[in-house]
Design an enzyme around this catalytic site. Structure first.
Site, mmCIF file in Angstrom:
data_model
loop_
_atom_site.group_PDB
_atom_site.id
_atom_site.type_symbol
_atom_site.label_atom_id
_atom_site.label_comp_id
_atom_site.label_asym_id
_atom_site.label_seq_id
_atom_site.Cartn_x
_atom_site.Cartn_y
_atom_site.Cartn_z
ATOM 1 N N SER A 171 -66.361 6.879 22.551
ATOM 2 C CA SER A 171 -67.593 5.749 22.383
ATOM 3 C C SER A 171 -68.719 6.488 23.104
ATOM 4 O O SER A 171 -69.931 6.066 23.193
ATOM 5 C CB SER A 171 -67.304 4.414 23.589
ATOM 6 O OG SER A 171 -66.833 4.615 24.689
ATOM 7 N N ASP A 192 -73.331 0.255 31.085
ATOM 8 C CA ASP A 192 -72.611 -1.040 31.091
ATOM 9 C C ASP A 192 -71.308 -0.651 31.813
ATOM 10 O O ASP A 192 -71.411 0.117 32.807
ATOM 11 C CB ASP A 192 -71.917 -1.485 29.721
ATOM 12 C CG ASP A 192 -71.466 -0.354 29.040
ATOM 13 O OD1 ASP A 192 -70.832 0.749 29.569
ATOM 14 O OD2 ASP A 192 -71.215 -0.536 27.666
ATOM 15 N N HIS A 207 -70.274 3.101 30.242
ATOM 16 C CA HIS A 207 -71.018 4.172 29.679
ATOM 17 C C HIS A 207 -72.364 4.517 30.113
ATOM 18 O O HIS A 207 -72.911 3.658 30.835
ATOM 19 C CB HIS A 207 -71.498 3.631 28.119
ATOM 20 C CG HIS A 207 -70.196 3.251 27.357
ATOM 21 N ND1 HIS A 207 -69.862 2.088 27.123
ATOM 22 C CD2 HIS A 207 -69.194 4.020 26.868
ATOM 23 C CE1 HIS A 207 -68.443 2.054 26.407
ATOM 24 N NE2 HIS A 207 -68.414 3.100 26.085
#
Length: 345
Positions: free
Chosen positions: A37, A309, A312
């Site tokens: 991600s 978040d 990340h």
């Protein structure tokens, strides 16, 4: 006979134009991105059953379009910035290609990265669907076949030998190991991190077989300092255990890369020490950055925050990482060369 001559002439002309464009306008012809991600630019949007997506607000709040794109960020991620630095558009998500007519975009690179992905398949029980590394390399084999049809064997060899193969993966494997009692029963942490490096080595060799020669390898950050980990500790301190094994994996990764280079003399690589830079920021309050989560309405100035978040980085931190990958010399965060020097080879 005339038709075959026409096809040969057209292929040669196409290759000449592409090669000229590479040398004049870009540092490298293409970037192929593999990972999780941290560099996903939208592949997970196409995974029907994935619970790990970033296609909703407030993701994308600072992206140029102001809409969520599938990036796990308020804006751009490190893959976007590295592409910019070598003069390329961002490599589009592989799963976004719907027809062969779209596949001319393969010429400047493709992203196979998937949120939740690991070096191993199925080792992270937190996510129902992602694209593990072995499948990402499988998907690249399809791209290789298409490129071979477009450019011929010599053309695709020229393209891939000068392109960057960018890897950002491994965090989910470490977090998955410490989040799974089943994995801890099967192997010790020493064996587990060693097997991670071995599996990555196998996939790098597969790509070498297809023609990859320039590798950008990003080591694990101090993932024990992620907000989702720190919230479980008194005073929200980092997990020393997770950080220890992330660092141990990085040590094994660096040794693997040195052996990889010794075995295959025609490859070159740039290793980036994300662990050191993340510890420098997380461990020192005088950097001006805070490790608090910055999703709205928690903060207005995202540039002062490390985390967007629970896992990340913000766009601002991703830019710092990419700038250091590209510009820093081997004496600080990159070894044995930075991305700029790798691209110039």
């Amino acid at each position: 006979m005339a038709f075959n001559f026409f096809l040969l002439s057209f292929s040669f002309a196409l290759f000449f134009i592409i090669k000229f464009t590479f040398s004049e306008a870009q540092m490298v012809p293409a970037t192929f991105v593999f990972g999780d991600s941290l560099v996903d630019v939208g592949n997970n949007n196409y995974l029907t059953f994935s619970i790990n997506k970033a296609n909703f607000r407030p993701y994308g709040a600072d992206f140029p379009t102001k809409i969520p794109t599938g990036r796990f960020s308020n804006g751009k991620n490190a893959a976007d910035f590295i592409a910019e630095q070598v003069g390329l558009p961002t490599s589009p998500p592989y799963l976004s290609f719907e027809s062969k007519k779209d596949q001319a975009s393969f010429l400047t690179g493709v992203s196979f990265a998937s949120g939740g992905a690991g070096i191993f398949a199925g080792n992270d029980e937190r996510f129902r669907q992602s694209i593990p590394l072995i499948r990402q390399v499988d998907d690249f084999s399809q791209v290789h076949a298409e490129l071979n049809q477009q450019l011929g064997s010599s053309g695709v060899e020229e393209l891939l030998s000068k392109s960057l193969f960018h890897f950002v993966i491994g965090s989910n494997d470490i977090l998955g190991y410490f989040g799974s009692s089943n994995l801890r029963k099967k192997s010790s942490p020493q064996d587990y991190v060693a097997s991670m490096a071995l599996e990555l080595n196998d996939q790098l060799k597969r790509l070498h077989g297809y023609g990859a020669r320039k590798f950008v390898i990003v080591g694990l950050a101090a993932i024990g300092c992620c907000p989702t980990i720190r919230k479980d500790f008194e005073g929200e301190e980092c997990s020393e255990e997770i950080n220890y094994w992330a660092a141990k994996y990085n040590d094994g990764l660096k040794t693997m890369l040195q052996n990889f280079k010794s075995e295959l003399k025609d490859i070159n690589y740039s290793y980036f020490d994300t662990y050191s830079i993340s510890m420098n920021i997380c461990g020192h309050q005088d950097t001006g950055a805070t490790t608090d989560i910055c999703q709205p309405p928690h903060c207005a100035n995202r540039s002062d925050h490390l985390f967007w978040d629970a896992y990340h980085p913000t766009e601002a931190y991703a830019r710092i990482i990419a700038d250091d990958m590209f510009h820093e010399g081997p004496s600080k965060y990159t070894f044995p060369m930075n991305v700029r020097d790798l691209a110039a080879l």
